[in-house]
Design a protein around this motif. Structure first.
Motif, PDB file in Angstrom:
ATOM      1  N   ASP A 261       0.830  -1.204   0.000  1.00 47.37           N
ATOM      2  CA  ASP A 261       0.000   0.000   0.000  1.00 47.37           C
ATOM      3  C   ASP A 261       0.865   1.254   0.000  1.00 47.37           C
ATOM      4  OD1 ASP A 261      -2.840  -0.980   0.236  1.00 47.37           O
ATOM      5  OD2 ASP A 261      -1.978  -1.979   1.968  1.00 47.37           O
ATOM      6  N   ILE A 262       1.925   1.241   0.780  1.00 43.45           N
ATOM      7  CA  ILE A 262       2.817   2.406   0.857  1.00 43.45           C
ATOM      8  C   ILE A 262       3.499   2.634  -0.493  1.00 43.45           C
ATOM      9  CG2 ILE A 262       4.781   3.425   2.049  1.00 43.45           C
ATOM     10  CD1 ILE A 262       2.236   3.028   3.771  1.00 43.45           C
ATOM     11  N   LYS A 263       3.990   1.563  -1.098  1.00 38.06           N
ATOM     12  CA  LYS A 263       4.671   1.690  -2.387  1.00 38.06           C
ATOM     13  C   LYS A 263       3.714   2.171  -3.474  1.00 38.06           C
ATOM     14  CE  LYS A 263       7.715  -1.474  -3.555  1.00 38.06           C
ATOM     15  NZ  LYS A 263       8.376  -2.791  -3.762  1.00 38.06           N
ATOM     16  N   ASN A 264       2.492   1.717  -3.440  1.00 37.47           N
ATOM     17  CA  ASN A 264       1.508   2.149  -4.441  1.00 37.47           C
ATOM     18  C   ASN A 264       1.238   3.650  -4.342  1.00 37.47           C
ATOM     19  OD1 ASN A 264       1.190  -0.353  -5.615  1.00 37.47           O
ATOM     20  ND2 ASN A 264      -0.593  -0.913  -4.373  1.00 37.47           N
ATOM     21  N   ILE A 265       1.211   4.175  -3.108  1.00 40.64           N
ATOM     22  CA  ILE A 265       0.987   5.618  -2.930  1.00 40.64           C
ATOM     23  C   ILE A 265       2.193   6.398  -3.444  1.00 40.64           C
ATOM     24  CG2 ILE A 265       0.719   7.442  -1.195  1.00 40.64           C
ATOM     25  CD1 ILE A 265      -1.007   5.439   0.413  1.00 40.64           C
ATOM     26  N   HIS A 266       3.388   5.948  -3.092  1.00 39.05           N
ATOM     27  CA  HIS A 266       4.591   6.610  -3.623  1.00 39.05           C
ATOM     28  C   HIS A 266       4.557   6.613  -5.154  1.00 39.05           C
ATOM     29  CE1 HIS A 266       6.425   7.124   0.207  1.00 39.05           C
ATOM     30  NE2 HIS A 266       6.827   5.878   0.391  1.00 39.05           N
ATOM     31  N   LYS A 267       4.214   5.486  -5.725  1.00 35.49           N
ATOM     32  CA  LYS A 267       4.187   5.350  -7.188  1.00 35.49           C
ATOM     33  C   LYS A 267       3.158   6.288  -7.798  1.00 35.49           C
ATOM     34  CE  LYS A 267       3.616   1.890 -10.848  1.00 35.49           C
ATOM     35  NZ  LYS A 267       3.317   0.455 -11.158  1.00 35.49           N
ATOM     36  N   ALA A 268       1.996   6.410  -7.148  1.00 32.40           N
ATOM     37  CA  ALA A 268       0.944   7.289  -7.679  1.00 32.40           C
ATOM     38  C   ALA A 268       1.401   8.738  -7.718  1.00 32.40           C
ATOM     39  CB  ALA A 268      -0.317   7.147  -6.819  1.00 32.40           C
ATOM     40  N   TYR A 269       2.128   9.178  -6.704  1.00 36.45           N
ATOM     41  CA  TYR A 269       2.606  10.561  -6.687  1.00 36.45           C
ATOM     42  C   TYR A 269       3.700  10.787  -7.746  1.00 36.45           C
ATOM     43  CZ  TYR A 269      -0.062  11.969  -2.598  1.00 36.45           C
ATOM     44  OH  TYR A 269      -1.102  12.306  -1.737  1.00 36.45           O
ATOM     45  N   ILE A 270       4.557   9.821  -7.931  1.00 34.77           N
ATOM     46  CA  ILE A 270       5.600   9.961  -8.954  1.00 34.77           C
ATOM     47  C   ILE A 270       4.970  10.008 -10.346  1.00 34.77           C
ATOM     48  CG2 ILE A 270       7.571   8.809 -10.034  1.00 34.77           C
ATOM     49  CD1 ILE A 270       8.333   7.798  -7.227  1.00 34.77           C
ATOM     50  N   GLU A 271       3.974   9.159 -10.572  1.00 28.48           N
ATOM     51  CA  GLU A 271       3.285   9.161 -11.865  1.00 28.48           C
ATOM     52  C   GLU A 271       2.532  10.463 -12.090  1.00 28.48           C
ATOM     53  OE1 GLU A 271       0.921   5.647 -11.693  1.00 28.48           O
ATOM     54  OE2 GLU A 271       2.558   4.324 -12.355  1.00 28.48           O
ATOM     55  N   ALA A 272       2.121  11.117 -10.973  1.00 29.27           N
ATOM     56  CA  ALA A 272       1.430  12.402 -11.087  1.00 29.27           C
ATOM     57  C   ALA A 272       2.388  13.540 -11.404  1.00 29.27           C
ATOM     58  CB  ALA A 272       0.673  12.700  -9.797  1.00 29.27           C
ATOM     59  N   GLY A 273       3.707  13.275 -11.257  1.00 29.13           N
ATOM     60  CA  GLY A 273       4.680  14.290 -11.603  1.00 29.13           C
ATOM     61  C   GLY A 273       5.570  14.749 -10.467  1.00 29.13           C
ATOM     62  N   ALA A 274       5.492  14.105  -9.309  1.00 33.81           N
ATOM     63  CA  ALA A 274       6.310  14.528  -8.169  1.00 33.81           C
ATOM     64  C   ALA A 274       7.793  14.298  -8.446  1.00 33.81           C
ATOM     65  CB  ALA A 274       5.891  13.775  -6.909  1.00 33.81           C
ATOM     66  N   ASP A 275       8.579  15.327  -8.228  1.00 36.88           N
ATOM     67  CA  ASP A 275      10.035  15.211  -8.327  1.00 36.88           C
ATOM     68  C   ASP A 275      10.635  14.693  -7.023  1.00 36.88           C
ATOM     69  OD1 ASP A 275      10.243  16.650 -10.957  1.00 36.88           O
ATOM     70  OD2 ASP A 275       9.442  18.306  -9.744  1.00 36.88           O
ATOM     71  N   ILE A 276       9.859  14.819  -5.950  1.00 37.75           N
ATOM     72  CA  ILE A 276      10.330  14.485  -4.604  1.00 37.75           C
ATOM     73  C   ILE A 276       9.219  13.729  -3.889  1.00 37.75           C
ATOM     74  CG2 ILE A 276      11.098  15.430  -2.380  1.00 37.75           C
ATOM     75  CD1 ILE A 276      11.833  18.009  -3.946  1.00 37.75           C
ATOM     76  N   ILE A 277       9.576  12.651  -3.208  1.00 36.63           N
ATOM     77  CA  ILE A 277       8.626  11.987  -2.316  1.00 36.63           C
ATOM     78  C   ILE A 277       9.247  11.925  -0.927  1.00 36.63           C
ATOM     79  CG2 ILE A 277       7.516  10.631  -4.126  1.00 36.63           C
ATOM     80  CD1 ILE A 277       9.137   8.203  -3.151  1.00 36.63           C
ATOM     81  N   GLN A 278       8.395  11.761   0.075  1.00 39.78           N
ATOM     82  CA  GLN A 278       8.884  11.676   1.450  1.00 39.78           C
ATOM     83  C   GLN A 278       8.558  10.314   2.043  1.00 39.78           C
ATOM     84  OE1 GLN A 278       6.406  13.886   4.468  1.00 39.78           O
ATOM     85  NE2 GLN A 278       5.625  14.914   2.632  1.00 39.78           N
ATOM     86  N   THR A 279       9.372   9.887   2.962  1.00 40.29           N
ATOM     87  CA  THR A 279       9.162   8.585   3.600  1.00 40.29           C
ATOM     88  C   THR A 279       7.937   8.626   4.500  1.00 40.29           C
ATOM     89  OG1 THR A 279      10.614   9.219   5.436  1.00 40.29           O
ATOM     90  CG2 THR A 279      11.614   8.058   3.576  1.00 40.29           C
ATOM     91  N   ASN A 280       7.318   7.476   4.659  1.00 42.59           N
ATOM     92  CA  ASN A 280       6.144   7.357   5.538  1.00 42.59           C
ATOM     93  C   ASN A 280       6.612   7.168   6.982  1.00 42.59           C
ATOM     94  OD1 ASN A 280       3.422   6.945   6.378  1.00 42.59           O
ATOM     95  ND2 ASN A 280       3.757   4.736   6.296  1.00 42.59           N
ATOM     96  N   THR A 281       7.253   8.227   7.516  1.00 41.71           N
ATOM     97  CA  THR A 281       7.852   8.126   8.854  1.00 41.71           C
ATOM     98  C   THR A 281       7.512   9.332   9.727  1.00 41.71           C
ATOM     99  OG1 THR A 281       9.893   9.093   7.933  1.00 41.71           O
ATOM    100  CG2 THR A 281       9.781   6.686   8.109  1.00 41.71           C
ATOM    101  N   TYR A 282       6.467  10.073   9.372  1.00 42.41           N
ATOM    102  CA  TYR A 282       6.141  11.303  10.096  1.00 42.41           C
ATOM    103  C   TYR A 282       6.075  11.079  11.611  1.00 42.41           C
ATOM    104  CZ  TYR A 282       3.414  15.164  11.951  1.00 42.41           C
ATOM    105  OH  TYR A 282       2.986  16.226  12.724  1.00 42.41           O
ATOM    106  N   GLY A 283       5.357  10.070  12.049  1.00 41.17           N
ATOM    107  CA  GLY A 283       5.180   9.829  13.487  1.00 41.17           C
ATOM    108  C   GLY A 283       5.978   8.652  13.997  1.00 41.17           C
ATOM    109  N   ALA A 284       7.128   8.375  13.373  1.00 48.57           N
ATOM    110  CA  ALA A 284       7.899   7.182  13.743  1.00 48.57           C
ATOM    111  C   ALA A 284       8.927   7.456  14.822  1.00 48.57           C
ATOM    112  CB  ALA A 284       8.568   6.597  12.502  1.00 48.57           C
ATOM    113  N   LYS A 285       8.546   8.253  15.824  1.00 46.23           N
ATOM    114  CA  LYS A 285       9.382   8.440  17.010  1.00 46.23           C
ATOM    115  C   LYS A 285       8.931   7.468  18.088  1.00 46.23           C
ATOM    116  CE  LYS A 285      10.191  13.381  16.388  1.00 46.23           C
ATOM    117  NZ  LYS A 285       9.841  14.710  16.903  1.00 46.23           N
ATOM    118  N   ARG A 286       9.801   7.250  19.040  1.00 51.99           N
ATOM    119  CA  ARG A 286       9.535   6.242  20.064  1.00 51.99           C
ATOM    120  C   ARG A 286       8.240   6.515  20.834  1.00 51.99           C
ATOM    121  NH1 ARG A 286      12.394   2.154  21.960  1.00 51.99           N
ATOM    122  NH2 ARG A 286      14.181   2.806  20.675  1.00 51.99           N
TER     123      ARG A 286
END
Length: 614
Positions: free
Chosen positions: A42-67
């Motif tokens: 699911d995560i990879k599909n979202i990244h792929k959708a944004y790149i196909e839409a024209g994104a030059d930059i994507i961000q990791t799915n780690t916004y809330g990945a603190k302890r």
């Protein structure tokens, strides 16, 4: 591929949009970051959708990945795995043609974070270490920082650890102003001096308000501008299941991207509510545009001017520092028959009491609104009111609204308390709000005294509040509670009001503990009304312990109401004598509307005061 900063010299780059919005729409609504491990496809599909839409930059799915954030879901021991997987998934999809940013979200936000700043920085560095350790990133994205202090502390600690570009995005509640009341220009300038490569805005606001904020921001020689607006302002859709939604306005988002570029922005992405359609529209609209290198800055129409406090009469703090001062509490009624309550207020007003305090649904039991009663009574008495304000019953909107209403009514003394949880009261199913604790409430009030809303907005007038903090000395290891007192002082407490004390040794120990503090203490004294009242308090109210001698004396005359009352008043007077050896402030708490007992104690204190003068 050229590095990120080299590309930004001559190009406007498009970043991706929201991750959580798409995960939620796909039926995933738990800990989004853990989906790096459990739902990688699911995560990879979202990244792929944004790149196909024209994104030059994507961000990791780690916004809330603190302890501490992962701990909420039971994944605090998988910080490394979650972050490393987030980078791996993004890089697999990005390949060598799309930049990948390692995303780190703020800890402090609209809701409070109980971690100390040092702990927040430590957890941020832990997360950053795992992200950077992959060797697969093109930069670090710090986003959704409402608290400037946190962001600057994080940048200071992080900048020496990597040569990769750092993008620092703050979030605004008011156009052009941070939550601390600083201008965006000032904060951006400070971040640039700290070595941030791109400074920007993200979240909370839609494109329109971000464009307005950016109009005041100049182009920096050492850093570029970034922006990640929400799709729009959040609204409530009541057509089906009353859900909160953003507008489906990809075309508008694309047009807004052009206006953002004209304000000097070189990195444009999307935050909450944005989808690949928004990013595609922005990419299409910006085709052929190049970055501007000159800009006419438009100052904010209203600068963040902070007004001085208006002059006012002597505060309780001033008064208690120079002489014995008595305040008295009278609980608002539980019913609409306020006859006896009015009689009590008028009787207290006729005495030498310095202020009358109204509790705010004490013990989580519903009573008439204390501000409404004060509004009804204030023109008929001369004694000032001191209103309690609890975090339990009011969210941030309600807290500030209540305080502004108090200011309009001329009520300028407030006791800031967290409040007992709803489950112990008469509506145990009610929700306890607790957007903040008393510490943050004190800070909010002090901000109002500078003419500044909690959101950072200019109130055009400063309030005049003198702020009291509550303190319960009826605890084990009282000597160790100095840190709690100091924390409230650091938040801005002007003085303290204690819970009722029933033992001489507690007063003596409190005197030793507080001897070095400048802030005065009002010692809580509550007269006992009967033997049964004493037994109840001693056995069923947590933290209250009456002396065995006093209990035995009451038990010996428990069937003689007058004798019981006489002994109870003698005990209260004895405790007052002890308290006045160390403190000038006495806080008399009226039990069961028995204001006659408080008046007798007030008269007793007044005689002591007069004797001292003579």
């Amino acid at each position: 591929m050229a590095n990120l900063l080299e590309r930004l010299k001559n190009e406007i780059l498009i970043a991706d949009g929201a991750m959580g919005t798409l995960l939620y729409s796909n039926g995933l609504d738990n800990c989004y970051e853990v989906y790096n491990l459990t739902n990688p496809k699911d995560i990879k599909n979202i990244h792929k959708a944004y790149i196909e839409a024209g994104a030059d930059i994507i961000q990791t799915n780690t916004y809330g990945a603190k302890r501490h954030k992962l701990k909420v879901y039971g994944y605090e021991n998988q910080v490394k795995e979650v972050n490393e997987a987030g980078v791996q998934l993004a890089r697999e999809v990005a390949g060598e043609h799309t930049f990948v940013l390692g995303t780190i979200g703020a800890s402090r936000g609209i809701r409070q974070c109980d971690l100390a700043l040092e702990e927040i920085v430590a957890e941020t560095l832990e997360q950053a270490g795992y992200l950077l350790g992959t060797g697969l990133l093109d930069g670090i994205l710090l986003e959704t920082y409402y608290d400037v202090e946190e962001l600057q502390a994080v940048v200071k600690a992080l900048r020496p650890l990597t040569e990769l570009p750092i993008i620092a995005n703050i979030s605004l509640q008011e156009v052009g102003l941070t939550a601390s009341g600083q201008s965006v220009v000032e904060v951006f300038s400070q971040l640039v001096l700290q070595g941030v490569d791109l400074v920007g805005l993200n979240c909370h606001l839609g494109p329109y308000h971000m464009i307005q904020a950016l109009k005041q921001i100049p182009l920096f020689a050492q850093a570029y501008l970034a922006v990640y607006p929400n799709a729009s302002l959040l609204s409530l859709d009541t057509t089906e299941e009353s859900t909160y939604q953003f507008s489906s306005n990809a075309e508008y988002f694309g047009k807004s991207a052009v206006l953002l570029a004209k304000e000097g922005v070189r990195l444009i992405g999307g935050c909450c509510g944005t989808t690949p359609a928004h990013i595609k529209a922005a990419k299409r609209a910006l085709k052929g545009m190049t970055p501007i290198d000159k800009k006419q800055v438009t100052p904010l129409v209203e600068e963040a001017e902070l007004f001085p406090r208006n002059s006012k009469g002597e505060s309780l703090v001033d008064k208690v520092k120079r002489e014995i001062t008595v305040i008295a509490e009278l609980d608002p009624p539980k019913t609409l028959d306020i006859t006896k309550f009015k009689e009590g207020i008028q009787a207290l007003d006729a005495s030498n009491i310095a202020a009358i305090t109204f509790a705010d649904n004490s013990l989580a039991r519903t009573r008439i609104c204390n501000l409404s009663l004060a509004a009804v009574m204030k023109n008929n008495i001369s004694t000032p009111f001191l209103l309690h304000l609890t975090c339990r019953d009011h969210n941030m909107i309600g807290l500030q609204s209540r305080l502004l209403g108090m200011d309009v009514l001329g009520i300028d003394h407030v006791l800031a308390i967290t409040g007992d949880p709803s489950k112990i009261g008469d509506f145990p199913g009610a929700t306890s709000v607790y957007d903040v604790t008393s510490f943050k409430l004190i800070e909010l009030i002090k901000g109002l005294n500078r003419g500044q809303s909690y959101s950072g907005a200019n109130l055009k007038k400063a309030t005049n509040f003198t702020v009291a903090a509550a303190f319960n000395p009826n605890i084990k290891n009282l000597a160790r509670s100095g840190r709690l007192i100091e924390k409230k002082i650091d938040s801005g407490a002007d003085y303290f009001i204690t819970q009722p004390i029933f033992k001489e040794e507690v007063i003596e120990e409190l005197a030793k503990l507080t001897s070095s503090y400048e802030q005065p203490f009002f010692i809580g004294i509550m007269p006992i009304t009967s033997y049964n009242n004493a037994v109840f308090l001693h056995n069923e109210v947590r933290g209250i312990e009456l002396s065995s001698d006093f209990l035995n004396s009451l038990e010996a005359v428990k069937d003689d109401k007058e004798k019981c009352q006489e002994l109870a008043l003698e005990e209260s007077k004895r405790l007052i004598d002890v308290a006045l050896q160390h403190f000038n402030g006495i806080y008399l708490i009226t039990p069961f509307m028995r204001y006659d007992l408080v008046l007798e104690l007030s008269d007793y204190i007044d005689k002591i005061k007069q004797a001292r003068i003579l």
